[in-house]
Design a protein around this motif. Sequence first.
Motif, PDB file in Angstrom:
ATOM      1  N   GLY A 282      10.604  14.921 -43.432  1.00 25.33           N
ATOM      2  CA  GLY A 282       9.248  15.020 -42.912  1.00 25.33           C
ATOM      3  C   GLY A 282       9.161  14.675 -41.440  1.00 25.33           C
ATOM      4  N   ILE A 283      10.209  14.046 -40.892  1.00 26.42           N
ATOM      5  CA  ILE A 283      10.264  13.761 -39.464  1.00 26.42           C
ATOM      6  C   ILE A 283      11.057  14.864 -38.782  1.00 26.42           C
ATOM      7  CG2 ILE A 283      11.139  12.161 -37.721  1.00 26.42           C
ATOM      8  CD1 ILE A 283      10.605   9.892 -39.602  1.00 26.42           C
ATOM      9  N   GLU A 411       4.221   7.639 -31.357  1.00 26.93           N
ATOM     10  CA  GLU A 411       3.905   8.600 -30.306  1.00 26.93           C
ATOM     11  C   GLU A 411       4.979   9.678 -30.158  1.00 26.93           C
ATOM     12  OE1 GLU A 411       6.583   5.615 -28.451  1.00 26.93           O
ATOM     13  OE2 GLU A 411       4.919   5.567 -29.866  1.00 26.93           O
ATOM     14  N   ILE A 412       6.170   9.418 -30.673  1.00 32.02           N
ATOM     15  CA  ILE A 412       7.271  10.380 -30.600  1.00 32.02           C
ATOM     16  C   ILE A 412       7.451  11.118 -31.928  1.00 32.02           C
ATOM     17  CG2 ILE A 412       9.737  10.706 -30.194  1.00 32.02           C
ATOM     18  CD1 ILE A 412       8.162   9.943 -27.698  1.00 32.02           C
ATOM     19  N   HIS A 413       7.573  10.358 -33.029  1.00 27.92           N
ATOM     20  CA  HIS A 413       7.888  10.992 -34.318  1.00 27.92           C
ATOM     21  C   HIS A 413       6.671  11.227 -35.204  1.00 27.92           C
ATOM     22  CE1 HIS A 413       7.481   6.948 -35.866  1.00 27.92           C
ATOM     23  NE2 HIS A 413       8.564   6.526 -35.245  1.00 27.92           N
ATOM     24  N   GLY A 414       5.535  10.638 -34.864  1.00 24.65           N
ATOM     25  CA  GLY A 414       4.306  10.917 -35.574  1.00 24.65           C
ATOM     26  C   GLY A 414       4.062  10.133 -36.842  1.00 24.65           C
ATOM     27  N   VAL A 415       4.906   9.148 -37.142  1.00 20.59           N
ATOM     28  CA  VAL A 415       4.757   8.376 -38.380  1.00 20.59           C
ATOM     29  C   VAL A 415       4.225   6.982 -38.058  1.00 20.59           C
ATOM     30  CG1 VAL A 415       5.911   7.476 -40.430  1.00 20.59           C
ATOM     31  CG2 VAL A 415       6.665   9.645 -39.414  1.00 20.59           C
ATOM     32  N   PRO A 416       3.017   6.649 -38.487  1.00 20.76           N
ATOM     33  CA  PRO A 416       2.480   5.304 -38.226  1.00 20.76           C
ATOM     34  C   PRO A 416       3.356   4.217 -38.859  1.00 20.76           C
ATOM     35  CG  PRO A 416       0.757   6.786 -39.007  1.00 20.76           C
ATOM     36  CD  PRO A 416       2.057   7.490 -39.233  1.00 20.76           C
ATOM     37  N   GLY A 417       3.550   3.135 -38.124  1.00 16.80           N
ATOM     38  CA  GLY A 417       4.242   1.982 -38.682  1.00 16.80           C
ATOM     39  C   GLY A 417       5.753   2.066 -38.694  1.00 16.80           C
ATOM     40  N   LEU A 418       6.343   3.131 -38.141  1.00 16.01           N
ATOM     41  CA  LEU A 418       7.800   3.265 -38.092  1.00 16.01           C
ATOM     42  C   LEU A 418       8.275   3.105 -36.653  1.00 16.01           C
ATOM     43  CD1 LEU A 418      10.639   4.040 -39.176  1.00 16.01           C
ATOM     44  CD2 LEU A 418      10.002   6.438 -38.793  1.00 16.01           C
ATOM     45  N   VAL A 419       9.232   2.196 -36.450  1.00 19.32           N
ATOM     46  CA  VAL A 419       9.875   2.023 -35.148  1.00 19.32           C
ATOM     47  C   VAL A 419      11.370   2.212 -35.334  1.00 19.32           C
ATOM     48  CG1 VAL A 419      10.364   0.446 -33.238  1.00 19.32           C
ATOM     49  CG2 VAL A 419       8.094   0.451 -34.297  1.00 19.32           C
ATOM     50  N   ASN A 420      11.932   3.163 -34.604  1.00 22.40           N
ATOM     51  CA  ASN A 420      13.369   3.396 -34.607  1.00 22.40           C
ATOM     52  C   ASN A 420      14.000   2.754 -33.377  1.00 22.40           C
ATOM     53  OD1 ASN A 420      13.711   5.086 -36.957  1.00 22.40           O
ATOM     54  ND2 ASN A 420      12.791   6.780 -35.826  1.00 22.40           N
ATOM     55  N   LEU A 421      15.070   2.026 -33.591  1.00 21.11           N
ATOM     56  CA  LEU A 421      15.825   1.416 -32.489  1.00 21.11           C
ATOM     57  C   LEU A 421      17.155   2.145 -32.367  1.00 21.11           C
ATOM     58  CD1 LEU A 421      15.205  -2.385 -33.232  1.00 21.11           C
ATOM     59  CD2 LEU A 421      13.801  -0.805 -31.909  1.00 21.11           C
TER      60      LEU A 421
END
Length: 446
Positions: A282-283, A411-421
């Motif tokens: 979905g991402i 703001e990049i992947h569009g999924v609230p509450g997800l942070v990728n490091l």
Amino acid sequence: MMKYGSKTTEKFCRGWRNQTEILKNLTSGGSRSRKGNPEEEVEKVVVGRARARARVDCVVIGAGVVGLAVARELSLNQRRQVLVIDSAPTFGTGTSSRNSEVIHAGIYYPPNSLKALFCVRGRELMYNYCKEHEIPHKQVGKLIVATRTLEIPKLDSLMNRGIENGVDGLRMMEGYEAMKIEPELQCMKALLSPVSGIVDTHSLMLSLVGEAESYGTTFSYNTAVIGGHLEGNHICLHISDSKALENWDGKSALEPELILIPNFVVNSAGLSAPSLAKRFNGIDSEVIPASYYARGCYFTLSNAKVPPFSHLIYPIPEDGGLGVHVTLDLSGQVKFGPDVEWIDGIDDISSFLNKFDYSVHEDRVYRFQPEIRKYYPNLKDGSLEPGYTGIRPKLSGPKQGSADFLIQGEEIHGVPGLVNLFGIESPGLTSSMAIAEHVAVRLSRS
């Protein structure tokens, strides 16, 4: 104040062995909502045809030093109910335990880059934390050395960059000055960074674990996140026992044993972070960066009654790394490394389980010796012994230049509450607490 670290009882969490035990842990009490409301109960377990589901507040994927710092920050200062998941039997088994253990000053990185900002801020937080929690560390200082005339302009550039990044105390030294304070050193010029240091990373991580636990964080080892999918605006994580992954035949469908539905997710999986993000159905995969792996060996100095150096000694940086440098540990052991060996062909499951080749190839000593002798000409033949190997999670490959940390939110992947490091290589250790602050602020705004 209660102290955590080398002077406290070492309390380790046992890994959750299977779906039933995971669910028992998750449903044994309440889970705070986004606003920290303890009255929101964990979603009742729903066992469908193939798997069970459970709702949790915050999930941190990866129990390396950055993941631990994030868990501590979210539980202590944000009052979140945090679950840390790692496929290994304990914390810090990847890059966090296979590095130089250096507290960097913030010299090398482009001004206003995340590496520069987080390194300078993280260094301050690291020293303060180590002092407050009695974590073994030492501000030994660093000399970055030019051994040839053509390297001197690069050294000047590093000094200017460090000053622009806000690094205090930098001083350019003539070769004779540097060799006066380090008699075994040979160089034409050197940049002194007095604020650089070393830290006992295991004690640091143990302290972060203990503090996070004391504020309600739960750790699930031997547990792997193998992917995920979107349901509306929520990401659902696919969870499996690590042993099931190890026994997977590589052909059948990889089915999760459990679905977790968190309010917040921090993908701090280190070497496998990009591979995992690409398995979040979905991402848009176009927003997930390519991953590169740079393997680096360390050799230790044997038969040295007294360490030849009292400072960290670094050459001019090379492609893919900071050069084969001298690091000291708190017991006085002298280490040289790491070098750079680009590797590929790593499949997702191997990266999830940290199944990298960590053996030290002894023949690489013949590459180390000439590099070391550029600044340490008295290195004796036969004095280097194989130490250990680490692998850096990089976002740029050979000859591509250095890439910045990538912290990717809605703001990049569009999924609230997800942070990728992504790409949290050096100075990731130094930056860990600053990254944690940044992630906490992002999630508080979600």
